[in-house]
Design an enzyme around this catalytic site. Structure first.
Site, PDB file in Angstrom:
ATOM      1  N   HIS A  12       0.869  -1.184   0.000  1.00  0.00           N
ATOM      2  CA  HIS A  12       0.000   0.000   0.000  1.00  0.00           C
ATOM      3  C   HIS A  12       0.900   1.226   0.000  1.00  0.00           C
ATOM      4  O   HIS A  12       1.818   1.310   0.798  1.00  0.00           O
ATOM      5  CB  HIS A  12      -0.911  -0.007   1.234  1.00  0.00           C
ATOM      6  CG  HIS A  12      -0.168   0.023   2.540  1.00  0.00           C
ATOM      7  ND1 HIS A  12      -0.359  -0.879   3.557  1.00  0.00           N
ATOM      8  CD2 HIS A  12       0.804   0.847   3.003  1.00  0.00           C
ATOM      9  CE1 HIS A  12       0.431  -0.612   4.571  1.00  0.00           C
ATOM     10  NE2 HIS A  12       1.161   0.439   4.264  1.00  0.00           N
ATOM     11  N   HIS A  59      -1.409   4.273  10.041  1.00  0.00           N
ATOM     12  CA  HIS A  59      -0.200   5.115  10.022  1.00  0.00           C
ATOM     13  C   HIS A  59      -0.387   6.424  10.776  1.00  0.00           C
ATOM     14  O   HIS A  59       0.252   7.420  10.463  1.00  0.00           O
ATOM     15  CB  HIS A  59       0.200   5.436   8.588  1.00  0.00           C
ATOM     16  CG  HIS A  59       0.511   4.255   7.727  1.00  0.00           C
ATOM     17  ND1 HIS A  59      -0.455   3.412   7.248  1.00  0.00           N
ATOM     18  CD2 HIS A  59       1.686   3.772   7.264  1.00  0.00           C
ATOM     19  CE1 HIS A  59       0.121   2.466   6.511  1.00  0.00           C
ATOM     20  NE2 HIS A  59       1.406   2.655   6.510  1.00  0.00           N
ATOM     21  N   GLU A 240       6.298  -3.950   7.614  1.00  0.00           N
ATOM     22  CA  GLU A 240       4.875  -4.120   7.265  1.00  0.00           C
ATOM     23  C   GLU A 240       4.605  -5.488   6.638  1.00  0.00           C
ATOM     24  O   GLU A 240       3.452  -5.902   6.537  1.00  0.00           O
ATOM     25  CB  GLU A 240       4.438  -3.026   6.285  1.00  0.00           C
ATOM     26  CG  GLU A 240       4.357  -1.649   6.915  1.00  0.00           C
ATOM     27  CD  GLU A 240       3.919  -0.578   5.926  1.00  0.00           C
ATOM     28  OE1 GLU A 240       3.600   0.528   6.372  1.00  0.00           O
ATOM     29  OE2 GLU A 240       3.898  -0.835   4.704  1.00  0.00           O
TER      30      GLU A 240
HETATM   31  C1  DHB Z   1       5.115   4.873   1.254  1.00  0.00           C
HETATM   32  C2  DHB Z   1       4.977   3.531   1.627  1.00  0.00           C
HETATM   33  C3  DHB Z   1       4.142   3.161   2.695  1.00  0.00           C
HETATM   34  O1  DHB Z   1       3.975   1.896   3.150  1.00  0.00           O
HETATM   35  C4  DHB Z   1       3.409   4.134   3.356  1.00  0.00           C
HETATM   36  O2  DHB Z   1       2.569   3.745   4.334  1.00  0.00           O
HETATM   37  C5  DHB Z   1       3.554   5.476   2.989  1.00  0.00           C
HETATM   38  C6  DHB Z   1       4.398   5.831   1.941  1.00  0.00           C
HETATM   39  C7  DHB Z   1       5.991   5.260   0.096  1.00  0.00           C
HETATM   40  O3  DHB Z   1       6.723   4.435  -0.447  1.00  0.00           O
HETATM   41  O4  DHB Z   1       5.916   6.426  -0.305  1.00  0.00           O
HETATM   42 FE    FE Z   2       2.760   1.776   4.990  1.00  0.00          FE
END
Ligand code: DHB
Ligand code: FE
Length: 280
Positions: A12, A59, A240
């Protein structure tokens, strides 16, 4: 009894929301990522789930650093998406299934998982974007949902071993639910990525591919790693991948690999996608 039809695991990244809003699916940057999904749509059309149990990490939208449950399960009639500061459009609310939520909560607490139960819960990009990728053409997500949130943003994190046990108990709880309904388990996060610090931009393709393969043939493989080792191997946000591990653990018995995709990078992330079908 409810039937677990299989599991879908995917990365994600908030930027996916902007790509969807801007219709960038055929853009050269995004095409290798979005091209991974039509086989998943075909599989969903075949297995026809009624409910998605979504294992994800919040988050900072619903839980902030001041109050951070290790494991939380939603038990709301509906889950709202809200602006979480990435500038992505919000998506319509998701229907819950409170009967399954409470069944899962009761069973997990009975098995000594001390959960936080949420009768109100906002869901962030880790929940909303994967569901939009899986059902892109419907205005609202067509399946009911049960959110299962695992802390991977504030230390201490639950270990890989503990997340595997949670996933196993979750799968047993779903399978013991007295309802003639079909359930897909969805895990979102990973794969390797690190958003800040000296190793910002770090990815580890060898580890990611070995991890994906392990879920099919040796699902407990990643439980041998400590959280610190997983951070070393996959980056600070790469942990994650615990969502993938819990999702695989929720699937009873052996699984068949239906589909995988792996593409670097999407934003800062090695983007993985996998569909596992329960063998029986
Ligand atoms: C990104 C990846 C993530 O898992 C997230 O929660 C927020 C940003 C990224 O790669 O920009
Ligand atoms: Fe993330």
């Amino acid at each position: 009894m409810a039937k677990i039809v299989g599991g879908i695991t995917t990365s994600h990244v908030p930027a996916i929301g902007r790509a969807i809003a801007g219709n960038l699916q055929q853009d050269p940057y995004w095409k290798p990522f979005f091209d991974g999904f039509p086989p998943v749509h075909d599989w969903l059309a075949k297995v026809k789930p009624d409910i998605a149990v979504v294992v994800y990490n919040d988050h900072g939208l619903n839980f902030f650093l001041d109050k951070m449950p290790t494991f939380a399960v939603g038990a709301a009639p509906e889950y709202q998406n809200a602006d979480e500061g990435w500038g992505i459009p919000t998506l319509p609310p998701y229907a819950g299934n409170q009967a399954l939520s409470w069944h899962v909560i009761n069973e997990l607490v009975e098995k000594e998982f001390d959960l936080t139960t949420c009768q109100e819960m906002l869901v962030d990009h880790a929940f909303s974007l994967p569901l939009k990728l899986l059902w892109p053409n419907e205005e609202r997500c067509p399946v009911q949902t049960v959110p299962v949130c695992i802390n991977t943003v504030q230390y201490p994190l639950p270990s890989a071993k503990r997340c595997f046990k949670l996933g196993k108990a979750l799968g047993e709880a779903i399978a013991s639910w007295d309802a003639d309904l079909r359930v897909v388990v969805i895990g979102t996060g990973g794969l390797s990525h690190q958003l800040d610090g000296k190793r910002a931009g770090f990815v580890n393709k060898d580890f990611d591919l070995a991890f994906m393969e392990s879920l099919i043939h040796d699902p407990e493989w990643a439980t041998k790693y400590s959280t610190e080792e997983l951070v070393e191997l996959t980056g600070t946000q790469g942990v994650e991948l615990l969502m993938w591990l819990a999702t695989r653990a929720a699937l009873p018995g052996k699984v068949r690999k239906v589909h995988t995709n792996y593409h670097i990078p999407i934003s800062n992330t090695a983007a993985g996608l996998m569909v596992m079908e329960c063998a029986d």
